[in-house]
Design a protein around this motif. Structure first.
Motif, PDB file in Angstrom:
ATOM      1  N   ARG A  14       0.815  -1.219   0.000  1.00  0.00           N
ATOM      2  CA  ARG A  14       0.000   0.000   0.000  1.00  0.00           C
ATOM      3  C   ARG A  14       0.848   1.269   0.000  1.00  0.00           C
ATOM      4  NH1 ARG A  14      -3.351  -3.433   2.972  1.00  0.00           N
ATOM      5  NH2 ARG A  14      -2.680  -2.713   5.028  1.00  0.00           N
ATOM      6  N   ASP A  15       1.966   1.207  -0.737  1.00  0.00           N
ATOM      7  CA  ASP A  15       2.815   2.370  -0.938  1.00  0.00           C
ATOM      8  C   ASP A  15       2.782   2.742  -2.423  1.00  0.00           C
ATOM      9  OD1 ASP A  15       3.975   2.721   1.760  1.00  0.00           O
ATOM     10  OD2 ASP A  15       4.735   0.689   1.420  1.00  0.00           O
ATOM     11  N   PRO A  16       3.162   3.990  -2.750  1.00  0.00           N
ATOM     12  CA  PRO A  16       3.064   4.431  -4.151  1.00  0.00           C
ATOM     13  C   PRO A  16       4.220   3.911  -5.007  1.00  0.00           C
ATOM     14  CG  PRO A  16       3.930   6.203  -2.779  1.00  0.00           C
ATOM     15  CD  PRO A  16       3.590   5.064  -1.847  1.00  0.00           C
ATOM     16  N   ASP A  17       3.931   3.650  -6.291  1.00  0.00           N
ATOM     17  CA  ASP A  17       5.018   3.266  -7.199  1.00  0.00           C
ATOM     18  C   ASP A  17       5.192   4.294  -8.316  1.00  0.00           C
ATOM     19  OD1 ASP A  17       2.948   2.792  -8.987  1.00  0.00           O
ATOM     20  OD2 ASP A  17       3.329   0.641  -9.184  1.00  0.00           O
ATOM     21  N   HIS A  18       4.498   5.465  -8.162  1.00  0.00           N
ATOM     22  CA  HIS A  18       4.540   6.471  -9.236  1.00  0.00           C
ATOM     23  C   HIS A  18       4.357   7.854  -8.628  1.00  0.00           C
ATOM     24  CE1 HIS A  18       3.375   8.486 -13.031  1.00  0.00           C
ATOM     25  NE2 HIS A  18       4.084   7.524 -13.592  1.00  0.00           N
ATOM     26  N   TYR A  19       5.035   8.839  -9.221  1.00  0.00           N
ATOM     27  CA  TYR A  19       5.049  10.190  -8.648  1.00  0.00           C
ATOM     28  C   TYR A  19       3.653  10.809  -8.568  1.00  0.00           C
ATOM     29  CZ  TYR A  19       7.116  14.747  -7.513  1.00  0.00           C
ATOM     30  OH  TYR A  19       7.474  15.915  -6.890  1.00  0.00           O
ATOM     31  N   THR A  20       2.758  10.384  -9.464  1.00  0.00           N
ATOM     32  CA  THR A  20       1.392  10.920  -9.429  1.00  0.00           C
ATOM     33  C   THR A  20       0.649  10.473  -8.170  1.00  0.00           C
ATOM     34  OG1 THR A  20       0.725   9.016 -10.758  1.00  0.00           O
ATOM     35  CG2 THR A  20       1.104  11.089 -11.928  1.00  0.00           C
ATOM     36  N   GLN A  21       1.171   9.448  -7.471  1.00  0.00           N
ATOM     37  CA  GLN A  21       0.516   8.965  -6.251  1.00  0.00           C
ATOM     38  C   GLN A  21       1.113   9.593  -4.988  1.00  0.00           C
ATOM     39  OE1 GLN A  21       1.344   4.847  -6.820  1.00  0.00           O
ATOM     40  NE2 GLN A  21      -0.072   4.640  -8.539  1.00  0.00           N
ATOM     41  N   ARG A  22       2.047  10.507  -5.194  1.00  0.00           N
ATOM     42  CA  ARG A  22       2.671  11.162  -4.042  1.00  0.00           C
ATOM     43  C   ARG A  22       1.619  11.964  -3.275  1.00  0.00           C
ATOM     44  NH1 ARG A  22       5.924  16.552  -3.770  1.00  0.00           N
ATOM     45  NH2 ARG A  22       4.553  16.997  -5.531  1.00  0.00           N
ATOM     46  N   ILE A  23       1.700  11.936  -1.934  1.00  0.00           N
ATOM     47  CA  ILE A  23       0.835  12.768  -1.108  1.00  0.00           C
ATOM     48  C   ILE A  23       1.678  13.922  -0.581  1.00  0.00           C
ATOM     49  CG2 ILE A  23      -0.569  12.900   0.984  1.00  0.00           C
ATOM     50  CD1 ILE A  23      -1.273   9.964   0.577  1.00  0.00           C
ATOM     51  N   ILE A  24       1.376  15.143  -1.067  1.00  0.00           N
ATOM     52  CA  ILE A  24       2.144  16.306  -0.620  1.00  0.00           C
ATOM     53  C   ILE A  24       1.895  16.500   0.867  1.00  0.00           C
ATOM     54  CG2 ILE A  24       2.395  18.809  -0.828  1.00  0.00           C
ATOM     55  CD1 ILE A  24       1.646  18.464  -3.806  1.00  0.00           C
ATOM     56  N   GLY A  25       2.970  16.584   1.638  1.00  0.00           N
ATOM     57  CA  GLY A  25       2.837  16.706   3.089  1.00  0.00           C
ATOM     58  C   GLY A  25       2.593  15.382   3.779  1.00  0.00           C
ATOM     59  N   GLY A  26       2.600  14.298   3.008  1.00  0.00           N
ATOM     60  CA  GLY A  26       2.317  12.975   3.565  1.00  0.00           C
ATOM     61  C   GLY A  26       3.522  12.379   4.270  1.00  0.00           C
ATOM     62  N   ASP A  27       3.307  11.219   4.853  1.00  0.00           N
ATOM     63  CA  ASP A  27       4.353  10.496   5.562  1.00  0.00           C
ATOM     64  C   ASP A  27       5.545  10.267   4.620  1.00  0.00           C
ATOM     65  OD1 ASP A  27       5.987   8.577   6.739  1.00  0.00           O
ATOM     66  OD2 ASP A  27       4.308   7.354   7.460  1.00  0.00           O
ATOM     67  N   PRO A  28       6.736  10.680   5.025  1.00  0.00           N
ATOM     68  CA  PRO A  28       7.897  10.493   4.132  1.00  0.00           C
ATOM     69  C   PRO A  28       8.201   9.020   3.862  1.00  0.00           C
ATOM     70  CG  PRO A  28       8.597  11.300   6.287  1.00  0.00           C
ATOM     71  CD  PRO A  28       7.103  11.375   6.258  1.00  0.00           C
ATOM     72  N   HIS A  29       7.850   8.118   4.803  1.00  0.00           N
ATOM     73  CA  HIS A  29       8.045   6.684   4.527  1.00  0.00           C
ATOM     74  C   HIS A  29       7.135   6.255   3.382  1.00  0.00           C
ATOM     75  CE1 HIS A  29       9.233   7.160   8.786  1.00  0.00           C
ATOM     76  NE2 HIS A  29      10.187   6.331   8.462  1.00  0.00           N
ATOM     77  N   TYR A  30       5.904   6.785   3.378  1.00  0.00           N
ATOM     78  CA  TYR A  30       4.960   6.450   2.304  1.00  0.00           C
ATOM     79  C   TYR A  30       5.485   6.941   0.951  1.00  0.00           C
ATOM     80  CZ  TYR A  30       0.743   6.675  -0.570  1.00  0.00           C
ATOM     81  OH  TYR A  30      -0.145   6.548  -1.599  1.00  0.00           O
ATOM     82  N   ASN A  31       5.823   8.223   0.885  1.00  0.00           N
ATOM     83  CA  ASN A  31       6.246   8.789  -0.398  1.00  0.00           C
ATOM     84  C   ASN A  31       7.586   8.225  -0.883  1.00  0.00           C
ATOM     85  OD1 ASN A  31       4.005  10.504  -0.823  1.00  0.00           O
ATOM     86  ND2 ASN A  31       4.865  12.066   0.541  1.00  0.00           N
ATOM     87  N   SER A  32       8.347   7.630   0.023  1.00  0.00           N
ATOM     88  CA  SER A  32       9.712   7.210  -0.318  1.00  0.00           C
ATOM     89  C   SER A  32       9.773   6.158  -1.411  1.00  0.00           C
ATOM     90  CB  SER A  32      10.409   6.662   0.928  1.00  0.00           C
ATOM     91  OG  SER A  32       9.913   5.371   1.283  1.00  0.00           O
TER      92      SER A  32
END
Ligand SMILES: [Zn+2]
Length: 335
Positions: A101-119
């Motif tokens: 349940r982590d992103p594999d593409h920049y379009t799924q980035r959450i601005i201000g989101g958990d840095p572990h998630y966006n990593s």
């Protein structure tokens, strides 16, 4: 934690039980004494900090442990040895981030989101550059250097982290820096350069072109009066991102609207003000280098004592070609 304490039938071990997690934490030490990536939660740099720790956490495991899925073996699933049964909790997949349940593409980035998630956007690019394969979101295929040559990708990313990147780096700048590092180490047109370029394409990270500004939505209202005694007040996370050009700020304008939408305050601020406000990531300067961020946590309240309204900040700067560019944050609701 003993079995059942965190989740039914799951035992969570001390974090030192997972070799890749230990290497992840030690890599934070490398980052803290080299690129010093900071700016959480406002900028890309916090997510990049976590991404590099996962990359070298996995790399260290691949160096010392046999490859496998059993305990004490190396894989692209970080933290698998933290829980019994293995992988029940606290894992991040670099090979297929969507499975954790982590992103594999920049379009799924959450601005201000958990840095572990966006990593995982960046650490998945690292995986693709080594192993190759297709990105599930974009469908774009990457020709990796192959596991036997993983050292090429590790060294290129390590050079970017320890020699090339500034503390306010972005995903876009990390793309440029890792490609540059691959050229430095293995030559223009090398397999490593090709693999890294294709990997960033696959995860949707390109050079930034135009400058942008963001303000985190739904800022938290506080009655603790951090804004010179006025209540309520709001803490705003503001990030200014340069595009392909360096920027020299000439002014910025902070507008505050009351609950009827009428302009209540219109403050024109100076470049020196900018350098003093925007130091939550980067050096705090009147200029901003191409492909980097400047971040600020600023406090706002209503002089009228209003308890809701909205705010927006507009920036004006001169680019490398001498052109004046103007761009603004979204208008964010305060309530
Ligand atoms: Zn970490």
């Amino acid at each position: 934690a003993p079995k059942g304490f965190i989740a039914p039938n799951v035992e969570v071990k001390p974090f030192s039980a997972a070799f890749d997690v230990v290497a992840h934490e030690l890599t934070h030490g490398v980052t803290a004494s080299s690129a010093r990536l900071n700016g959480y939660p406002f900028s890309d740099a916090g997510a990049l900090n976590e991404a590099f720790s996962d990359m070298f956490g996995a790399s260290t495991a691949f160096f010392y442990e046999p490859i496998g899925t059993a305990p004490l073996t190396a894989s692209y699933t970080l933290g698998r040895d933290l829980a019994v049964p293995a992988g029940a909790l606290l894992i991040r997949s670099l090979s297929d981030p969507r499975t954790t349940r982590d992103p594999d593409h920049y379009t799924q980035r959450i601005i201000g989101g958990d840095p572990h998630y966006n990593s995982t956007i960046a650490s998945h690019a690292f995986y693709l550059a080594i192993e190759g394969g297709a990105n599930r979101t974009s469908g774009l295929a990457v020709q990796g250097v192959g596991a036997a040559n993983r050292e090429q990708i590790e060294k290129a990313f390590f050079r970017a982290l320890t020699v090339l990147l500034p503390s306010n780096a972005t995903f876009a700048l990390t793309r440029a820096a890792t490609i540059h590092a691959a050229r430095d180490l293995y030559g223009a047109g090398s397999n490593a350069e090709r693999a890294i370029t294709q990997a960033w394409d696959a995860v949707g990270v390109q050079d930034r072109i135009a400058p942008t500004a963001t303000m985190l939505p739904n800022p938290a209202s506080s009655t603790a009066a951090p804004c010179g005694g006025l209540q309520p007040s709001w803490n705003l996370g503001v990030t200014v991102s340069a595009g392909s050009s360096n920027l020299r700020f000439t002014q910025w304008v902070w507008d505050i609207f009351n609950h009827n939408g009428a302009l209540e305050e219109h403050d024109t601020l100076s470049p020196v003000d900018f350098s003093q406000f925007f130091r939550s990531c980067g050096p705090g300067s009147t200029t901003l280098l191409a492909q980097t961020d400047a971040c600020s946590s600023v406090c706002v309240s209503f002089l009228s004592g209003d308890s809701r309204g909205s705010t927006q900040i507009t920036f004006t700067a001169v680019d490398d070609a001498g052109r004046t560019v103007t761009f603004a944050t979204p208008r964010v609701t305060l309530r």
